[in-house]
Structure formats: C-alpha cells, structure tokens
Design a protein around this motif. Structure first.
Motif, PDB file in Angstrom:
ATOM      1  N   LYS A 182     -63.822  59.140  50.001  1.00 47.42           N
ATOM      2  CA  LYS A 182     -63.177  59.389  51.286  1.00 47.42           C
ATOM      3  C   LYS A 182     -63.947  58.862  52.495  1.00 47.42           C
ATOM      4  O   LYS A 182     -63.367  58.334  53.413  1.00 47.42           O
ATOM      5  CB  LYS A 182     -62.916  60.878  51.443  1.00 47.42           C
TER       6      LYS A 182
ATOM      7  N   GLN B 168     -53.023  71.060  47.618  1.00 46.94           N
ATOM      8  CA  GLN B 168     -53.204  70.084  48.693  1.00 46.94           C
ATOM      9  C   GLN B 168     -54.404  70.409  49.583  1.00 46.94           C
ATOM     10  O   GLN B 168     -55.219  69.549  49.862  1.00 46.94           O
ATOM     11  CB  GLN B 168     -51.940  69.998  49.539  1.00 46.94           C
TER      12      GLN B 168
ATOM     13  N   ASN C  91     -48.684  66.670  45.967  1.00 45.75           N
ATOM     14  CA  ASN C  91     -50.091  66.711  46.369  1.00 45.75           C
ATOM     15  C   ASN C  91     -50.856  67.633  45.444  1.00 45.75           C
ATOM     16  O   ASN C  91     -50.424  68.752  45.197  1.00 45.75           O
ATOM     17  CB  ASN C  91     -50.242  67.267  47.789  1.00 45.75           C
TER      18      ASN C  91
ATOM     19  N   TRP D 178     -53.612  63.211  43.682  1.00 47.30           N
ATOM     20  CA  TRP D 178     -52.441  62.489  44.167  1.00 47.30           C
ATOM     21  C   TRP D 178     -52.023  63.109  45.492  1.00 47.30           C
ATOM     22  O   TRP D 178     -52.302  64.266  45.774  1.00 47.30           O
ATOM     23  CB  TRP D 178     -51.303  62.521  43.150  1.00 47.30           C
ATOM     24  N   GLY D 179     -51.400  62.301  46.336  1.00 48.40           N
ATOM     25  CA  GLY D 179     -50.956  62.780  47.640  1.00 48.40           C
ATOM     26  C   GLY D 179     -52.020  62.605  48.705  1.00 48.40           C
ATOM     27  O   GLY D 179     -52.931  61.790  48.579  1.00 48.40           O
ATOM     28  N   THR D 180     -51.915  63.425  49.747  1.00 45.95           N
ATOM     29  CA  THR D 180     -52.776  63.257  50.919  1.00 45.95           C
ATOM     30  C   THR D 180     -53.583  64.497  51.243  1.00 45.95           C
ATOM     31  O   THR D 180     -53.992  64.682  52.378  1.00 45.95           O
ATOM     32  CB  THR D 180     -51.928  62.895  52.141  1.00 45.95           C
TER      33      THR D 180
ATOM     34  N   SER E  75     -56.445  67.342  51.787  1.00 41.09           N
ATOM     35  CA  SER E  75     -57.756  67.196  52.426  1.00 41.09           C
ATOM     36  C   SER E  75     -58.896  67.760  51.588  1.00 41.09           C
ATOM     37  O   SER E  75     -60.046  67.456  51.869  1.00 41.09           O
ATOM     38  CB  SER E  75     -57.731  67.886  53.787  1.00 41.09           C
TER      39      SER E  75
END
Length: 172
Positions: free
Chosen positions: A29, A82, A135, A156-158, A160
């Motif tokens: 990241k 997520q 997510n 997978w997804g966004t 944090s």
C-alpha cells in the motif's frame, strides 16, 4: 455460477504472478515499501465469496506448493471485512492435518454447493465470518489471531484494513 467463474478468472490472472516469480518483491500500500516474496509453502489458491441467491455458499482452497508435507496444526484461516481490524477465524487446525506436496485442502461453508467435497467445514452464522463479494481479505496465519505470522494473504475491493497480496510473513 457465473460469479464463481468470474472469481476463478480473476484469481487465475493474479495467482500465476505469485507462483512464477518468487524472487520478486510485491508492492504494498505505501509507495516505496516492499514485502517479502510469495509464500514458498502454503498459498490461498482459490476463493469464492457467497454467490447470488446464497450469500454463504463460500469456499477457500489452500495449496501446498512446497516440496514437503505440511501439518496444518497451529494454522488458522482468517478473514477481515472491508474496514475490519481484527481477524475473524473461519477455521483453526488444533490437530494434525497433513497436506502433501502439490495437494490442496478445501475449507467450505456448511452450505457450500460445489462438486468437490470439502476437507473442513465452517458455519458462517457461528463464526460471523461470511465473506463479502465486493470487499474483504483472507489470510493463512500460523499462531494467534491478529498477531500470528501471515503465511499468505489475498484481498479484494478497496478496504482500508484488510489483507492483500504482499502481506505475507508479517504480523499486521
């Protein structure tokens, strides 16, 4: 069934990168930060979050890519939502369960409808760990939840605060 094939297509694109280039460092990241190369032992080879019409028809396939048998005793399969910050344990091995070199181990929900028989089953209602289709993140950990060594991870997804490829061998 279409969603299942979509996930296989996505994973078939991503998985060869980690399997064919073990000496490359994965970008994580933060720009300029690198993580260790892919696991040389256990990898998460396939994932199916719930499908349309049955949100808990899920599975995770683990593959022993090493040249040696691996005993799963002391390992756990964990999920983070997520924005989750704590591991939700799908399955923990507390007894000797050996996966031979090149073999697979299928962990599936108790309503899994696939053709292959599950090696271990979990109940998403009991563990509150049903996977989101949009997510989420999974990891194979050795040791305690939230602190054990991450052997392999996929996300997978966004989100944090979930696992992503590149998180291996850390204690995040």
């Amino acid at each position: 069934m279409k969603k299942y094939f979509a996930w296989i297509a996505i994973l078939s694109i991503l998985c060869p990168l980690s399997l064919t280039a073990p000496n490359l460092e994965a970008q994580v990241k933060d720009p300029g930060t690198t993580a260790p190369a892919a696991s040389n032992s256990l990898v998460i080879s396939q994932v199916q979050p719930g499908v349309t019409g049955n949100a808990t028809d899920e599975f995770v396939e683990i593959h022993n890519i090493s040249a040696n048998p691996i005993d799963l005793n002391g390992y756990r399969l964990v999920y983070r939502s997520q924005n989750g910050s704590a591991d939700l344990t799908f399955f923990a091995w507390g007894a000797s369960t050996v996966v031979q070199p090149g073999h697979f181990f299928l962990v599936a929900s108790n309503v899994y409808s696939g053709a292959a028989a599950a090696d271990s089953v979990y109940n998403p209602a009991a563990c509150s760990c049903s996977m989101s289709a949009s997510n989420g993140g999974l990891a194979i950990r050795q040791g305690l939840a939230d602190t054990g060594t991450i052997i392999d991870a996929v996300g997978w997804g966004t989100g944090s605060n979930i696992f992503f490829e590149g998180d291996r061998k850390s204690t995040r």
